[in-house]
Design an enzyme around this catalytic site. Sequence first.
Site, PDB file in Angstrom:
ATOM      1  N   THR A  28       0.814  -1.215   0.000  1.00  0.00           N
ATOM      2  CA  THR A  28       0.000   0.000   0.000  1.00  0.00           C
ATOM      3  C   THR A  28       0.849   1.267   0.000  1.00  0.00           C
ATOM      4  O   THR A  28       0.334   2.357  -0.264  1.00  0.00           O
ATOM      5  CB  THR A  28      -0.918   0.039   1.241  1.00  0.00           C
ATOM      6  OG1 THR A  28      -0.105   0.056   2.429  1.00  0.00           O
ATOM      7  CG2 THR A  28      -1.846  -1.162   1.266  1.00  0.00           C
ATOM      8  N   CYS A  32       2.559   2.679   9.479  1.00  0.00           N
ATOM      9  CA  CYS A  32       1.570   2.811  10.551  1.00  0.00           C
ATOM     10  C   CYS A  32       2.207   2.617  11.922  1.00  0.00           C
ATOM     11  O   CYS A  32       3.337   2.176  12.056  1.00  0.00           O
ATOM     12  CB  CYS A  32       0.472   1.748  10.398  1.00  0.00           C
ATOM     13  SG  CYS A  32      -0.410   1.757   8.832  1.00  0.00           S
ATOM     14  N   CYS A  36      -2.274   0.230  14.835  1.00  0.00           N
ATOM     15  CA  CYS A  36      -3.219   0.693  13.823  1.00  0.00           C
ATOM     16  C   CYS A  36      -4.396  -0.280  13.700  1.00  0.00           C
ATOM     17  O   CYS A  36      -4.199  -1.506  13.612  1.00  0.00           O
ATOM     18  CB  CYS A  36      -2.523   0.823  12.468  1.00  0.00           C
ATOM     19  SG  CYS A  36      -3.605   1.489  11.165  1.00  0.00           S
ATOM     20  N   ARG A  61       4.312   6.664   2.959  1.00  0.00           N
ATOM     21  CA  ARG A  61       3.632   7.835   3.513  1.00  0.00           C
ATOM     22  C   ARG A  61       2.933   7.455   4.810  1.00  0.00           C
ATOM     23  O   ARG A  61       2.617   6.283   5.069  1.00  0.00           O
ATOM     24  CB  ARG A  61       2.624   8.402   2.524  1.00  0.00           C
ATOM     25  CG  ARG A  61       1.379   7.543   2.328  1.00  0.00           C
ATOM     26  CD  ARG A  61       0.264   8.373   1.700  1.00  0.00           C
ATOM     27  NE  ARG A  61      -0.939   7.590   1.432  1.00  0.00           N
ATOM     28  CZ  ARG A  61      -1.896   7.359   2.324  1.00  0.00           C
ATOM     29  NH1 ARG A  61      -1.770   7.801   3.573  1.00  0.00           N
ATOM     30  NH2 ARG A  61      -2.966   6.663   1.989  1.00  0.00           N
ATOM     31  N   CYS A  63       0.141   6.848   7.541  1.00  0.00           N
ATOM     32  CA  CYS A  63      -1.264   6.440   7.567  1.00  0.00           C
ATOM     33  C   CYS A  63      -2.108   7.583   8.124  1.00  0.00           C
ATOM     34  O   CYS A  63      -1.781   8.159   9.162  1.00  0.00           O
ATOM     35  CB  CYS A  63      -1.418   5.203   8.445  1.00  0.00           C
ATOM     36  SG  CYS A  63      -3.126   4.677   8.723  1.00  0.00           S
ATOM     37  N   CYS A  66      -4.166   6.101  11.684  1.00  0.00           N
ATOM     38  CA  CYS A  66      -3.536   5.953  13.003  1.00  0.00           C
ATOM     39  C   CYS A  66      -2.517   7.044  13.298  1.00  0.00           C
ATOM     40  O   CYS A  66      -2.029   7.142  14.424  1.00  0.00           O
ATOM     41  CB  CYS A  66      -2.874   4.588  13.131  1.00  0.00           C
ATOM     42  SG  CYS A  66      -1.402   4.348  12.096  1.00  0.00           S
ATOM     43  N   ASP A 450      17.535  10.994  51.273  1.00  0.00           N
ATOM     44  CA  ASP A 450      16.371  11.881  51.341  1.00  0.00           C
ATOM     45  C   ASP A 450      15.445  11.442  52.464  1.00  0.00           C
ATOM     46  O   ASP A 450      15.046  10.271  52.549  1.00  0.00           O
ATOM     47  CB  ASP A 450      15.630  11.845  50.000  1.00  0.00           C
ATOM     48  CG  ASP A 450      14.484  12.828  49.942  1.00  0.00           C
ATOM     49  OD1 ASP A 450      14.705  13.963  49.497  1.00  0.00           O
ATOM     50  OD2 ASP A 450      13.364  12.454  50.351  1.00  0.00           O
TER      51      ASP A 450
END
Length: 491
Positions: A28, A32, A36, A61, A63, A66, A450
């Site tokens: 695709t 993601c 996702c 690129r 998604c 998500c 402490d």
Amino acid sequence: MDFERCYRAVDSRDQRFDGWFYTGVTSTGIYCRPSCPATTPKRQNVRFFPSAAAAQGAGLRACRRCRPDAAPGSPQWDVRADVVGRAMRLIADGVVDRDGIPGLAARLGYTERHLHRMLRAEMGAGPLALARAQRAQTARVLIETTGLGMAEIAFAAGFGSVRQFNDTVREVYAIAPSELRAARGRHQAPVGAGTITLRLAYRPPLHARALLDFLSVRALPGVEEVRDGTYRRGLRLPHGAGEVALTPADGHVAATLRLADLRDLAPAVARCRRLLDLDADPVAIDATLAADPALAPAVAAEPGIRVPRAVDGFELAVRAIVGQQVSVTSARTTLTRLLAARDRVDHEVGGSDGDRTPGQPHDQRGLRGFPSAEEVLGVPDEGFGMPVGRRETVRALARAVADGELDLASGGDREETVQRLLALPGIGPWTAGYLAMRAFGDPDVLLPTDLAVRRGAAALGLPDTAKTLDAYAERWRPWRSYATIRLWRAA
């Protein structure tokens, strides 16, 4: 980056791994988050990447479902003290946008070539590509949440030209900037100029009340406040003043930022994430601490405790020095006097409104950033309201920071910084350890001397002398900073 482990995380849509790695789907052309909700891709179509920049470099690129570019940051890079971890924190704080690759390399003490080689080996992308991926995310936030023109957004996000901005947005999101705005336009909130609203993601669980409790009792009037479940504070940023309101919600922290200069968006977001420790892996931390029967009930009752950190290393250093061997209330009173003295000096030189964001209402001008090192050096003796020795320690610290001899930023070398702190008169192991934990993000600091830590240990039935507690705490490594917060709460 073991394929089987990563694929199992993707198949189960496990949110804990968001930001640890990114899933690229070659069929695709999209990358993601592991969580996702889309259908799990076939094995033969999957590649895993250590950073969003590496996925983008492979031609994928982001998604749009998500939003992997807005995932929580990797807890590995958040806590690691090596060069790559430091570089990632400095890039997030906008150092590349302000000073370029030479400036980043100089801060880290390496040549540009060697730095590029190290980042490529571990992150799959060089410093310029990592900074470019961050610019793309900053641009998306500005496109979707403001009404600024595209040219203004391009330069505010750190791009050198509008063409570079357009090309990058198209490459990362496969959509033009104008289309990105149109697609999200109906969700835009009506906000004023210089105001940005966004969500800061985190890995659940997050014990928000513990964070707000800690910040509330230490809140300095005029700098910060906690009211109605929201933490507000003034910010001193690279290009100007700012103010932020942070409201923990289910699955995210809602942030409203008012900035004098929109170029400060990325560093402001990085500092807010750091303040609330949003890039931690609470499941891994709690699993280690819960293995101790003495801590197990507290972990079960309050999962997701974070280490409240800092937006400004110098601010926290001054707070730590003032807080040496005194109560939180007493330290807060002394610091309030110091802030009032700063304001008087500002008023005398005509700069009382210098940190107020343009357009900010007059009745809210009190939320200013903590004084800079130079401002602290300008406060007269009577303005400190503390013993002479402590006053001179604060001044020695301020001089070292102002002269560039001491770097208290989160991207500094922890060990070197601690040693330089210990060399200053009046700074001992407790102060240096406190700063390592809260300012420098060291996850494995115990403060056995402490008093509140030892009281908390006693309340839980643990050894409560410094030596015995220090030895016992070995079982909590590498998360002793988180155990320290739990001991404070037990006290």
